[in-house]
Design an enzyme around this catalytic site. Structure first.
Site, PDB file in Angstrom:
ATOM      1  CB  SER A  95      53.615  23.719  83.109  1.00  0.00           C
ATOM      2  OG  SER A  95      53.906  22.382  83.006  1.00  0.00           O
ATOM      3  CD  GLU A 367      60.599  18.994  86.670  1.00  0.00           C
ATOM      4  OE1 GLU A 367      61.474  18.365  87.265  1.00  0.00           O
ATOM      5  OE2 GLU A 367      60.658  20.203  86.434  1.00  0.00           O
TER       6      GLU A 367
END
Ligand code: TGC
Ligand code: FAD
Length: 388
Positions: A95, A367
């Site tokens: 991430s 996302e």
């Protein structure tokens, strides 16, 4: 338990170039030697191992495929391999790299002025500065087009007002890429830490992605000169195109988490005896392992082909969405199955599948949620958007 070697049942790695294999090996060794010894402590404490950030930069892992001053300039396939190896360690590590590279460096390289590129890209690539990406708001997650953060022209500059929620690296970041609604639609801004009216706050109490910083960005009449606006970013398409880059890395990363789960389960099952034989001797356990390996192998082939297409210039949103959607769900299934094979031992932090399982719940949501990607692919194949 020792670190996981690569899972490569169909010998897909034979199709990698020497340079690609070398990048993979560097990241694999970094994760094994420098990250895995730390992850348990950071996951429990709810912190990101910030000392490793310059090391990520020195290894060329920040903005790996971004083209710009002092950026590594690797291929998309290499960026994918990097994400896969990092997420074998932890989704929080991948991430960090996704946000820094795909969501901060990529928009600066793609939409930024020459001055913005020179100012930010070298230090971001080196891990000397940290970035975050603010699109999601408290009331606008899957539908970022409804964003309420405003950018009002003020003399030669802008006044930003509003806030962003669920932002990775919010508290760590030296610069935030922030999307706000102006008179001509959505624009992107670079807001430096310390700018009057700009504050951040961490989000505590997460079950998931604990070894990652997640927080809030608050803009209280933040005054910005025109030089803070990304001149090439026009409309909602600009932030959404950044997402394609990060979703691509996630599709690869999820395979890494799944491989670690499979490897952990296989090795545990080989050592653990019940009814006077190893668990690996039971048909039901074998079936679970075979299903995991089958799905991992399919996901590996998918990402490798996606990387090759991207390196040829093919960058179609539904292709990326299909891979993100499939691979994250696949990895979550593997994490749950691995946890099951480990029995009670699987619920402790001595083994990684429980951590991956918790992390992947976030990855399934951020996302673009699993459902949103279903609808993006659905719109792509039918020509009909189910959103509005
Ligand atoms: P829609 O009308 O479909 O699109 C508006 C314009 O954007 C274009 N477009 C894209 N362009 C490039 N890449 C994409 N992925 C694109 N998706 C859409 C589209 O062609 C259109 O262009 P134009 O020229 O016609 O104006 O917009 P919509 O409002 O109907 O929304 C569509 C939807 C739902 C697919 C989109 O908004 C969406 O993807 N929602 C999910 C939101 C999301 O993914 N947020 C992620 C926030 S960042 C994050 O989670 C980081 S986690 C970081 C980590 O720790 O790894
Ligand atoms: P919602 O949009 O409220 O969705 C809730 C549920 O409704 C989901 O199941 C969803 O699939 C479903 N749903 C919504 N719309 C539809 C529809 N049209 N049809 C069918 N079902 C639908 N954002 C950033 O901008 N930057 C970051 O760095 C960032 N980092 C994050 C880090 C973490 C750990 C997490 C958890 C999130 C992060 N996010 C970030 C936010 C993330 O992108 C959003 O959480 C995500 O887009 C979903 O938005 P939401 O949480 O508001 O859920």
């Amino acid at each position: 338990m020792a670190a996981c070697a690569g899972i490569d049942f169909y010998r897909l790695d034979e199709t990698l170039s020497d340079e690609e294999r070398s990048v993979r090996d560097v990241v694999r060794a970094f994760v094994d030697r420098e990250f895995l010894p730390l992850v348990r402590e950071h996951f429990l404490a709810g912190t990101f191992p910030t000392d490793l950030i310059p090391r990520l930069g020195a290894l060329g892992l920040l903005g790996a495929s971004v083209q710009g001053p002092d950026c590594p300039g690797l291929s998309h396939t290499m960026y994918g391999l990097i994400c896969r190896e990092l997420e074998r360690g932890d989704s929080g590590l991948r991430s960090f790299v996704s946000v820094q590279g795909s969501l901060v460096m990529w928009p600066i390289a793609t939409f930024g002025s020459e001055e913005q590129k020179q100012r930010w890209l070298p230090e971001l690539a080196a891990g000397k500065k940290i970035g975050c990406f603010g699109l999601t708001e408290a009331d606008h997650g899957s539908d970022p087009g409804g964003m309420a953060t405003t950018a009002v022209p003020d003399g030669g500059g802008w006044i930003l007002h509003g806030g962003k929620l669920w932002i990775t690296n919010a508290d760590l970041a030296d610069v935030a890429v922030v999307w706000a609604r102006g008179p001509e639609g959505v624009s992107g801004f670079l807001i430096e830490k310390g700018t009057p009216g700009f504050t951040t706050a961490p989000i505590k109490g997460k079950w998931s992605l604990r070894a990652s910083d997640t927080g809030e960005l608050v803009f209280d009449e933040v005054r910005l000169p025109e030089s803070c606006r990304l001149p090439g970013a026009r409309g909602l398409k600009a932030p959404l195109s950044c997402l394609n880059e990060a979703r691509y890395g996630i599709a690869w990363g999820a395979v890494g988490a799944a491989c670690d789960c499979y490897d952990t389960a296989l090795r545990y099952a080989g050592q653990r005896h019940q009814f006077d034989r190893p668990l690996t001797g039971f048909q039901l356990v074998q079936a679970k392992l075979v299903t995991m390996l089958t799905e991992i192998t399919k996901a590996q082939a998918l990402t490798l082909q996606l990387g090759r297409l991207k390196d040829r210039g093919v960058n179609e949103t539904p292709l990326v969405s299909l891979a993100k959607r499939n691979n994250v769900d696949m990895a979550l299934d593997c994490a749950r199955t691995a946890r099951d094979i480990l029995g009670a031992a699987g619920i402790t932090d001595e083994f990684s599948p429980g951590r991956h399982m918790a992390n992947l719940e976030s990855v399934r949501t951020y996302e673009g949620t699993h459902d949103i990607h279903t609808l993006i692919v659905g719109a792509g194949i039918t020509g009909q958007s189910a959103f509005r």
